[in-house]
Motif scaffolding. Structure first.
Motif, mmCIF file in Angstrom:
data_model
loop_
_atom_site.group_PDB
_atom_site.id
_atom_site.type_symbol
_atom_site.label_atom_id
_atom_site.label_comp_id
_atom_site.label_asym_id
_atom_site.label_seq_id
_atom_site.Cartn_x
_atom_site.Cartn_y
_atom_site.Cartn_z
ATOM 1 N N THR A 171 21.792 -40.911 -16.722
ATOM 2 C CA THR A 171 22.411 -39.710 -17.283
ATOM 3 C C THR A 171 21.480 -38.510 -17.130
ATOM 4 O OG1 THR A 171 23.597 -41.072 -18.873
ATOM 5 C CG2 THR A 171 23.465 -38.720 -19.351
ATOM 6 N N ILE A 172 20.207 -38.710 -17.311
ATOM 7 C CA ILE A 172 19.224 -37.630 -17.224
ATOM 8 C C ILE A 172 18.977 -37.211 -15.773
ATOM 9 C CG2 ILE A 172 16.786 -37.059 -17.627
ATOM 10 C CD1 ILE A 172 16.966 -38.961 -20.103
ATOM 11 N N ALA A 173 18.936 -38.162 -14.856
ATOM 12 C CA ALA A 173 18.531 -37.908 -13.469
ATOM 13 C C ALA A 173 19.285 -36.786 -12.759
ATOM 14 C CB ALA A 173 18.613 -39.195 -12.651
ATOM 15 N N PRO A 174 20.618 -36.714 -12.810
ATOM 16 C CA PRO A 174 21.291 -35.639 -12.070
ATOM 17 C C PRO A 174 20.893 -34.244 -12.549
ATOM 18 C CG PRO A 174 22.892 -37.246 -12.884
ATOM 19 C CD PRO A 174 21.566 -37.618 -13.453
ATOM 20 N N PHE A 175 20.662 -34.105 -13.851
ATOM 21 C CA PHE A 175 20.290 -32.799 -14.390
ATOM 22 C C PHE A 175 18.819 -32.487 -14.101
ATOM 23 C CE2 PHE A 175 23.980 -34.247 -16.696
ATOM 24 C CZ PHE A 175 24.836 -33.176 -16.476
ATOM 25 N N ALA A 176 17.980 -33.514 -14.086
ATOM 26 C CA ALA A 176 16.582 -33.312 -13.705
ATOM 27 C C ALA A 176 16.491 -32.903 -12.234
ATOM 28 C CB ALA A 176 15.779 -34.588 -13.959
ATOM 29 N N VAL A 177 17.262 -33.547 -11.380
ATOM 30 C CA VAL A 177 17.291 -33.166 -9.952
ATOM 31 C C VAL A 177 17.762 -31.725 -9.812
ATOM 32 C CG1 VAL A 177 18.462 -33.582 -7.739
ATOM 33 C CG2 VAL A 177 17.558 -35.510 -9.060
ATOM 34 N N GLY A 178 18.845 -31.387 -10.520
ATOM 35 C CA GLY A 178 19.344 -30.015 -10.477
ATOM 36 C C GLY A 178 18.288 -29.013 -10.899
ATOM 37 N N ALA A 198 15.664 -15.520 -15.367
ATOM 38 C CA ALA A 198 15.417 -16.614 -14.420
ATOM 39 C C ALA A 198 15.806 -17.965 -15.021
ATOM 40 C CB ALA A 198 13.951 -16.622 -13.983
ATOM 41 N N THR A 199 15.534 -18.167 -16.305
ATOM 42 C CA THR A 199 15.898 -19.428 -16.958
ATOM 43 C C THR A 199 17.413 -19.589 -17.014
ATOM 44 O OG1 THR A 199 13.895 -19.325 -18.310
ATOM 45 C CG2 THR A 199 15.617 -20.832 -19.042
ATOM 46 N N THR A 200 18.115 -18.509 -17.324
ATOM 47 C CA THR A 200 19.574 -18.556 -17.386
ATOM 48 C C THR A 200 20.161 -18.911 -16.022
ATOM 49 O OG1 THR A 200 19.631 -16.956 -19.193
ATOM 50 C CG2 THR A 200 21.668 -17.219 -17.905
ATOM 51 N N VAL A 201 19.711 -18.226 -14.988
ATOM 52 C CA VAL A 201 20.197 -18.509 -13.627
ATOM 53 C C VAL A 201 19.869 -19.946 -13.236
ATOM 54 C CG1 VAL A 201 19.866 -17.938 -11.179
ATOM 55 C CG2 VAL A 201 20.146 -16.112 -12.861
ATOM 56 N N ALA A 202 18.624 -20.366 -13.510
ATOM 57 C CA ALA A 202 18.191 -21.714 -13.138
ATOM 58 C C ALA A 202 19.037 -22.769 -13.840
ATOM 59 C CB ALA A 202 16.715 -21.913 -13.476
ATOM 60 N N TRP A 203 19.258 -22.623 -15.153
ATOM 61 C CA TRP A 203 19.973 -23.662 -15.877
ATOM 62 C C TRP A 203 21.454 -23.704 -15.525
ATOM 63 C CZ3 TRP A 203 19.903 -28.222 -17.023
ATOM 64 C CH2 TRP A 203 20.899 -28.819 -17.790
ATOM 65 N N VAL A 204 22.100 -22.556 -15.408
ATOM 66 C CA VAL A 204 23.522 -22.569 -15.051
ATOM 67 C C VAL A 204 23.697 -23.235 -13.688
ATOM 68 C CG1 VAL A 204 25.515 -21.126 -14.496
ATOM 69 C CG2 VAL A 204 24.165 -20.638 -16.538
ATOM 70 N N ALA A 205 22.827 -22.913 -12.744
ATOM 71 C CA ALA A 205 22.894 -23.548 -11.422
ATOM 72 C C ALA A 205 22.546 -25.038 -11.509
ATOM 73 C CB ALA A 205 21.960 -22.836 -10.448
ATOM 74 N N ALA A 206 21.486 -25.373 -12.243
ATOM 75 C CA ALA A 206 21.056 -26.770 -12.360
ATOM 76 C C ALA A 206 22.111 -27.617 -13.061
ATOM 77 C CB ALA A 206 19.728 -26.852 -13.113
ATOM 78 N N ALA A 207 22.745 -27.065 -14.089
ATOM 79 C CA ALA A 207 23.799 -27.804 -14.798
ATOM 80 C C ALA A 207 24.952 -28.107 -13.846
ATOM 81 C CB ALA A 207 24.290 -27.012 -16.003
ATOM 82 N N ASN A 208 25.296 -27.144 -13.016
ATOM 83 C CA ASN A 208 26.370 -27.380 -12.048
ATOM 84 C C ASN A 208 25.986 -28.425 -11.016
ATOM 85 O OD1 ASN A 208 28.881 -25.674 -12.406
ATOM 86 N ND2 ASN A 208 27.246 -24.224 -12.842
ATOM 87 N N VAL A 209 24.754 -28.377 -10.541
ATOM 88 C CA VAL A 209 24.281 -29.417 -9.613
ATOM 89 C C VAL A 209 24.332 -30.771 -10.315
ATOM 90 C CG1 VAL A 209 22.262 -30.305 -8.361
ATOM 91 C CG2 VAL A 209 22.855 -27.877 -8.204
ATOM 92 N N GLY A 210 23.859 -30.840 -11.555
ATOM 93 C CA GLY A 210 23.880 -32.089 -12.306
ATOM 94 C C GLY A 210 25.288 -32.613 -12.523
ATOM 95 N N LEU A 211 26.211 -31.726 -12.836
ATOM 96 C CA LEU A 211 27.603 -32.141 -13.043
ATOM 97 C C LEU A 211 28.233 -32.648 -11.750
ATOM 98 C CD1 LEU A 211 28.656 -29.265 -15.425
ATOM 99 C CD2 LEU A 211 28.566 -31.707 -16.010
ATOM 100 N N ILE A 212 27.928 -31.991 -10.650
ATOM 101 C CA ILE A 212 28.448 -32.439 -9.350
ATOM 102 C C ILE A 212 27.881 -33.814 -9.009
ATOM 103 C CG2 ILE A 212 28.364 -32.003 -6.859
ATOM 104 C CD1 ILE A 212 28.515 -28.957 -7.623
ATOM 105 N N LEU A 213 26.572 -33.981 -9.181
ATOM 106 C CA LEU A 213 25.955 -35.284 -8.898
ATOM 107 C C LEU A 213 26.499 -36.366 -9.832
ATOM 108 C CD1 LEU A 213 22.226 -34.282 -8.316
ATOM 109 C CD2 LEU A 213 23.872 -35.112 -6.607
ATOM 110 N N ARG A 214 26.660 -36.032 -11.092
ATOM 111 C CA ARG A 214 27.140 -37.013 -12.077
ATOM 112 C C ARG A 214 28.556 -37.480 -11.755
ATOM 113 N NH1 ARG A 214 26.246 -38.980 -17.257
ATOM 114 N NH2 ARG A 214 28.092 -38.916 -18.580
ATOM 115 N N ALA A 215 29.376 -36.593 -11.216
ATOM 116 C CA ALA A 215 30.753 -36.943 -10.864
ATOM 117 C C ALA A 215 30.854 -37.601 -9.493
ATOM 118 C CB ALA A 215 31.626 -35.694 -10.899
#
Length: 142
Positions: free
Chosen positions: A54-61, A86-103
């Protein structure tokens, strides 16, 4: 818009401070996700592989998007505005990467509604809060 100031020493390489901040970022993300698992009756100690999956996709993102957003660029950590941006941009992008990987078929998990809002919102609050507090501390010169 402020361009990151780079010295010849720091261009392209993360320093010890950046690595420590990145480790704290990842630990905070892992804590948020673990808290979510606990709230849904998943025991990370009894099911460590499920917890890591569960953690891995968001860590990768985060590991991909945080440097790309400029979060670890010189001077960002001491500027509240630049750090929050920068944190806002990074997290919104990382969360989307994590959600894509998780799905994806790579991970055993789903991203059913309203999980995308919850993970993005709580991650944003935690990461922006901690990074903002760090920027205020770093700016104070301590």
């Amino acid at each position: 818009m402020d361009a990151p100031v780079r010295s010849s020493e720091s261009a392209g390489a993360l320093g010890g401070r950046d690595l420590a901040l990145g480790a704290i970022d990842l630990a905070l993300l892992a804590a948020i996700i673990t808290a979510g698992q606990l709230s849904h009756g998943v025991d990370p100690l009894a099911e460590p592989l499920a917890a890591l999956e569960t953690i891995a996709p968001f860590a990768v993102g985060w590991l991909v998007m945080a440097p790309l957003s400029g979060l670890y660029a010189p001077g960002v950590g001491k500027s509240l505005v630049r750090s929050v941006r920068a944190t806002t941009v990074a997290w919104v992008a990382a969360a989307n990467v994590g959600l894509i990987l998780r799905a994806s078929p790579l991970f055993d998990g789903t991203a059913t509604w309203p999980f995308p809002l919850v993970i993005t919102g709580f991650g944003l609050l935690a990461l922006v809060g901690w990074r903002g507090a760090y920027a205020a501390y770093a700016r104070s010169g301590r």
